[in-house]
Structure formats: C-alpha cells, structure tokens
Scaffold this motif. Structure first.
Motif, PDB file in Angstrom:
ATOM      1  N   VAL A 118       7.366 -32.563 -43.261  1.00 47.56           N
ATOM      2  CA  VAL A 118       7.373 -31.706 -44.469  1.00 47.56           C
ATOM      3  C   VAL A 118       5.940 -31.315 -44.914  1.00 47.56           C
ATOM      4  O   VAL A 118       5.097 -32.259 -45.164  1.00 47.56           O
ATOM      5  N   LEU A 119       5.717 -29.797 -44.840  1.00 47.60           N
ATOM      6  CA  LEU A 119       4.485 -29.190 -45.271  1.00 47.60           C
ATOM      7  C   LEU A 119       4.177 -28.928 -46.578  1.00 47.60           C
ATOM      8  O   LEU A 119       3.329 -27.954 -46.902  1.00 47.60           O
ATOM      9  N   VAL A 120       5.106 -29.325 -47.470  1.00 49.58           N
ATOM     10  CA  VAL A 120       5.420 -28.704 -48.661  1.00 49.58           C
ATOM     11  C   VAL A 120       4.637 -29.178 -49.828  1.00 49.58           C
ATOM     12  O   VAL A 120       4.534 -30.473 -49.816  1.00 49.58           O
ATOM     13  N   CYS A 121       4.139 -28.293 -50.411  1.00 50.60           N
ATOM     14  CA  CYS A 121       3.498 -28.807 -51.696  1.00 50.60           C
ATOM     15  C   CYS A 121       4.059 -28.141 -52.955  1.00 50.60           C
ATOM     16  O   CYS A 121       3.889 -26.838 -52.993  1.00 50.60           O
ATOM     17  N   LEU A 122       4.735 -28.892 -53.738  1.00 52.33           N
ATOM     18  CA  LEU A 122       5.522 -28.192 -54.972  1.00 52.33           C
ATOM     19  C   LEU A 122       4.577 -28.169 -56.128  1.00 52.33           C
ATOM     20  O   LEU A 122       4.489 -29.194 -56.836  1.00 52.33           O
ATOM     21  N   THR A 123       4.007 -27.230 -56.266  1.00 58.65           N
ATOM     22  CA  THR A 123       3.096 -26.950 -57.332  1.00 58.65           C
ATOM     23  C   THR A 123       3.226 -25.740 -58.191  1.00 58.65           C
ATOM     24  O   THR A 123       3.261 -25.773 -59.475  1.00 58.65           O
ATOM     25  N   CYS A 124       3.442 -24.678 -57.651  1.00 58.49           N
ATOM     26  CA  CYS A 124       3.579 -23.502 -58.302  1.00 58.49           C
ATOM     27  C   CYS A 124       4.821 -22.410 -57.697  1.00 58.49           C
ATOM     28  O   CYS A 124       5.030 -22.998 -56.598  1.00 58.49           O
ATOM     29  N   LEU A 130       4.405 -23.007 -50.857  1.00 62.56           N
ATOM     30  CA  LEU A 130       4.726 -23.499 -49.536  1.00 62.56           C
ATOM     31  C   LEU A 130       3.433 -23.769 -48.779  1.00 62.56           C
ATOM     32  O   LEU A 130       3.330 -24.940 -48.331  1.00 62.56           O
ATOM     33  N   THR A 131       2.604 -22.867 -48.403  1.00 64.92           N
ATOM     34  CA  THR A 131       1.225 -22.861 -47.885  1.00 64.92           C
ATOM     35  C   THR A 131       0.171 -21.936 -48.450  1.00 64.92           C
ATOM     36  O   THR A 131       0.628 -20.961 -49.027  1.00 64.92           O
ATOM     37  N   GLY A 132      -0.961 -22.447 -48.263  1.00 65.03           N
ATOM     38  CA  GLY A 132      -2.026 -21.419 -48.932  1.00 65.03           C
ATOM     39  C   GLY A 132      -2.260 -21.905 -50.238  1.00 65.03           C
ATOM     40  O   GLY A 132      -1.948 -22.869 -50.694  1.00 65.03           O
ATOM     41  N   GLY A 139      15.080  -8.931 -61.306  1.00 64.49           N
ATOM     42  CA  GLY A 139      13.788  -9.044 -61.802  1.00 64.49           C
ATOM     43  C   GLY A 139      13.364 -10.566 -62.213  1.00 64.49           C
ATOM     44  O   GLY A 139      12.303 -10.783 -62.523  1.00 64.49           O
ATOM     45  N   ASP A 140      14.108 -11.387 -62.001  1.00 66.26           N
ATOM     46  CA  ASP A 140      13.801 -12.849 -62.634  1.00 66.26           C
ATOM     47  C   ASP A 140      13.087 -13.704 -61.751  1.00 66.26           C
ATOM     48  O   ASP A 140      12.730 -14.716 -62.007  1.00 66.26           O
ATOM     49  N   GLY A 141      13.075 -13.377 -60.330  1.00 67.57           N
ATOM     50  CA  GLY A 141      12.523 -13.949 -59.579  1.00 67.57           C
ATOM     51  C   GLY A 141      11.530 -13.264 -58.391  1.00 67.57           C
ATOM     52  O   GLY A 141      11.979 -11.988 -58.114  1.00 67.57           O
ATOM     53  N   GLU A 142      10.459 -13.985 -58.068  1.00 62.97           N
ATOM     54  CA  GLU A 142       9.662 -13.142 -56.982  1.00 62.97           C
ATOM     55  C   GLU A 142       9.455 -14.125 -56.025  1.00 62.97           C
ATOM     56  O   GLU A 142       9.392 -15.279 -55.981  1.00 62.97           O
ATOM     57  N   VAL A 143       9.043 -13.451 -54.783  1.00 61.56           N
ATOM     58  CA  VAL A 143       8.473 -14.144 -53.575  1.00 61.56           C
ATOM     59  C   VAL A 143       7.368 -13.475 -52.868  1.00 61.56           C
ATOM     60  O   VAL A 143       7.476 -12.312 -52.759  1.00 61.56           O
ATOM     61  N   ALA A 144       6.421 -14.034 -52.261  1.00 55.80           N
ATOM     62  CA  ALA A 144       5.379 -13.173 -51.687  1.00 55.80           C
ATOM     63  C   ALA A 144       4.814 -14.239 -50.553  1.00 55.80           C
ATOM     64  O   ALA A 144       4.523 -15.330 -50.643  1.00 55.80           O
ATOM     65  N   ILE A 145       4.320 -13.355 -49.293  1.00 53.47           N
ATOM     66  CA  ILE A 145       3.542 -14.001 -48.414  1.00 53.47           C
ATOM     67  C   ILE A 145       2.533 -12.786 -48.069  1.00 53.47           C
ATOM     68  O   ILE A 145       2.521 -11.774 -48.178  1.00 53.47           O
ATOM     69  N   TYR A 146       1.295 -13.566 -47.507  1.00 54.63           N
ATOM     70  CA  TYR A 146       0.271 -12.643 -47.145  1.00 54.63           C
ATOM     71  C   TYR A 146      -0.349 -13.393 -46.010  1.00 54.63           C
ATOM     72  O   TYR A 146      -0.372 -14.628 -45.793  1.00 54.63           O
ATOM     73  N   SER A 147      -1.259 -12.691 -45.339  1.00 51.94           N
ATOM     74  CA  SER A 147      -2.060 -13.008 -44.259  1.00 51.94           C
ATOM     75  C   SER A 147      -3.149 -12.100 -43.782  1.00 51.94           C
ATOM     76  O   SER A 147      -3.128 -10.871 -43.744  1.00 51.94           O
ATOM     77  N   LEU A 182      -6.272 -17.917 -45.077  1.00 52.56           N
ATOM     78  CA  LEU A 182      -5.672 -16.650 -45.619  1.00 52.56           C
ATOM     79  C   LEU A 182      -4.377 -16.579 -45.758  1.00 52.56           C
ATOM     80  O   LEU A 182      -4.359 -15.332 -45.448  1.00 52.56           O
ATOM     81  N   THR A 183      -3.602 -17.429 -45.083  1.00 51.91           N
ATOM     82  CA  THR A 183      -2.254 -17.121 -44.971  1.00 51.91           C
ATOM     83  C   THR A 183      -1.393 -18.172 -46.087  1.00 51.91           C
ATOM     84  O   THR A 183      -1.788 -19.192 -46.132  1.00 51.91           O
ATOM     85  N   GLY A 184      -0.500 -17.542 -46.779  1.00 51.30           N
ATOM     86  CA  GLY A 184       0.082 -18.052 -47.862  1.00 51.30           C
ATOM     87  C   GLY A 184       1.466 -17.909 -48.033  1.00 51.30           C
ATOM     88  O   GLY A 184       2.056 -16.375 -47.517  1.00 51.30           O
ATOM     89  N   ALA A 185       2.371 -18.503 -48.556  1.00 49.47           N
ATOM     90  CA  ALA A 185       3.708 -18.368 -48.878  1.00 49.47           C
ATOM     91  C   ALA A 185       4.073 -18.734 -50.273  1.00 49.47           C
ATOM     92  O   ALA A 185       3.967 -20.220 -50.379  1.00 49.47           O
ATOM     93  N   PHE A 186       4.596 -18.017 -51.323  1.00 46.00           N
ATOM     94  CA  PHE A 186       4.879 -18.795 -52.481  1.00 46.00           C
ATOM     95  C   PHE A 186       5.947 -17.911 -52.967  1.00 46.00           C
ATOM     96  O   PHE A 186       6.209 -16.761 -52.834  1.00 46.00           O
ATOM     97  N   GLY A 187       6.599 -18.442 -54.318  1.00 45.64           N
ATOM     98  CA  GLY A 187       7.545 -17.760 -55.056  1.00 45.64           C
ATOM     99  C   GLY A 187       7.463 -18.364 -56.623  1.00 45.64           C
ATOM    100  O   GLY A 187       6.904 -19.303 -56.830  1.00 45.64           O
ATOM    101  N   ALA A 188       8.065 -17.572 -57.461  1.00 48.19           N
ATOM    102  CA  ALA A 188       8.104 -17.881 -58.822  1.00 48.19           C
ATOM    103  C   ALA A 188       9.449 -17.481 -59.438  1.00 48.19           C
ATOM    104  O   ALA A 188      10.179 -16.665 -59.140  1.00 48.19           O
TER     105      ALA A 188
END
Length: 261
Positions: A4-10, A38-40, A97-105, A111-117
């Motif tokens: 599991v590569l997961v870090c639950l912080t944000c 999840l990463t980044g 509009g209550d949730g968002e997710v984003a990925i980037y690289s 500078l490759t990341g994946a997160f949501g809120a």
C-alpha cells in the motif's frame, strides 16, 4: 505481496444505484478533516484558482483548460495544460460540488500527484449498502523518458457496506489514448480490493490493470477515497499503479474517480 503506497493526510461523474436496508442512520463528517493524498505533495505543488479557472504546479506558469481536442475526458473532468512544456493536470468535481479530485504530472516522479477532498460536510451513512458508479480518468507517464504518454479512461464501480465498514470495486473498459489522439490501447480491468471504510474515508490495494499485451503487466498498487455529498451519495477517489514490461517497471499511472449513487 501487496504494497500500500497510501498516505492519508489530505483525496472522480459517476451515476450509482442504491440498495439500502431502509436505515437512515448517518454520522456527519466535517469537511475540514476530509482530505487525502495518494501520491505526491499537492499541498506544496498544486494550486487551483477558482476565479481564473487555472491550475499552478510547483509555482510555475498557470495552466489553462487545454485547447487540445484530442484529449477526451468525461464531462465532470477538465484538462489543464500549457500545451508546450508537457505539464498536464486533470481536475474533476462531483455534481453537487461537494467533492473534488485532481491528478497532475510533468513526467517526473517528483511532480506527479493524485489527491482529492471533501469540500462540504457529509452525512456519511452508518448502515446499508450503496453502489457508486461513474467515470475514471488517469495520466500515464514513461518512467524511463519522463514523458507523459497517455491519458486513461474507464468505468468505475465501488460498493460500500456501511454497516460492515468496508468498500471494494473495479475500474473496467479501460483505454489508454495517446495525447495526439492517434491511437488507443486496451488495458485490463483494475480491481479495487476490499478495504476498511471509516468516517467516510478508505485506502486499499489494487490488482491487475496492465496493458493487454503478453509482455505487459502491472504491480499491485493503491487506491484511496472519500464519501462526499450532503447525504453521502457521492464518492471521489484516486489510483496509483506501476506498469511493467517483462517484469520491469516502465510506467506510472495516477488517476481519479468521480462517482454518485
């Protein structure tokens, strides 16, 4: 062995069906405590400007919605790019509009990341079964050259058992498309293994999901997500897996899910 590569912080639109036991029990989760990475390091690298509708990565130039019509994503996602330097970001928002997710690289590991809120408070169910159906979008980078090679799309389904406190699912009909739109390649279904669901948050391991050619494969990866929406009727999630060729890691895929019941 699963890692599991997961870090639950944000920390993607799905239509789902619901099969509840009739209970309306729920527990409210505050939005301020509901983010996951999840990463980044998006807390340092990613910034969305709602007024200008732009995304900034690591303090660089602002990325605007791309003019590259070859990159096709579901309506709940928007692709941002500079169309020159190879930086790509994809952001999705749930229907409420209550949730968002984003990925980037930018093609690099750094500078490759994946997160949501969760952007608003959520009344997370404490009993019953809910099926969340929707869309998946990913970015695939070549770990050797550092180039972004494909975007990935798929159909996601996750099933939450709130009384038992677990969730699982899959992403099927997966296709990888080259950025210029000249070719697409099929990928295997990505399995989202059963994992604990607590306070509307979850993190677990994945299986499969590699290209369908004989030499291709994928290491066991990771996924994470959040139940969102005022009544817990939406879901956002992220994926992070490594692709292999003849057992050697050759690519990294980061992706996002938006779902609803």
């Amino acid at each position: 062995m699963r890692a599991v590569l997961v870090c639950l912080t944000c920390l993607i639109s799905l239509a789902a069906c619901s099969d509840s036991d009739g209970s309306e029990d729920s527990s409210t989760v505050d939005a301020s405590a509901a983010t996951s990475t999840l990463t980044g390091t998006p807390e340092d690298d990613f910034a969305f400007d709602e007024v200008d509708n732009t995304i900034t990565i690591a303090g660089g130039d602002a990325l605007s919605p791309t003019n590259n019509t070859s990159i096709s994503v579901p309506a709940s996602f928007v692709v941002y790019s500079d169309d020159m330097d190879g930086i790509l970001a994809i952001r999705g928002v749930t229907a409420s509009g209550d949730g968002e997710v984003a990925i980037y690289s930018d093609g690099s590991a750094a500078l490759t990341g994946a997160f949501g809120a969760r952007l608003e408070d959520t009344a997370v169910p404490t009993a019953g079964r809910v099926v969340y159906d929707g869309d998946y979008v990913g970015i695939l980078r070549d770990t050797g050259t550092g180039d972004i090679t494909h975007t990935v799309t798929g159909v996601a389904q996750l099933v939450a058992y709130f009384g038992d406190g677990n969730i699982s699912g899959n992403i099927s009909i997966r296709r990888a498309s080259e950025l210029d739109g000249t070719a697409t390649r099929p990928l295997n279904t990505l399995l989202l293994d059963s994992t604990a669901l607590a306070d509307g948050a979850f993190a677990g391991t994945t299986g499969g999901g590699g290209f369908t050619t004989s030499a291709a494969g994928a290491e066991d990866g990771a996924y994470s997500g959040l139940i969102v929406g005022s009544n817990g009727d939406e879901l956002v999630g992220n994926i992070n897996i490594n692709h292999t060729t003849n057992g050697i890691v050759t690519g990294q895929e980061v992706g996002g899910i938006i779902a609803a019941e």
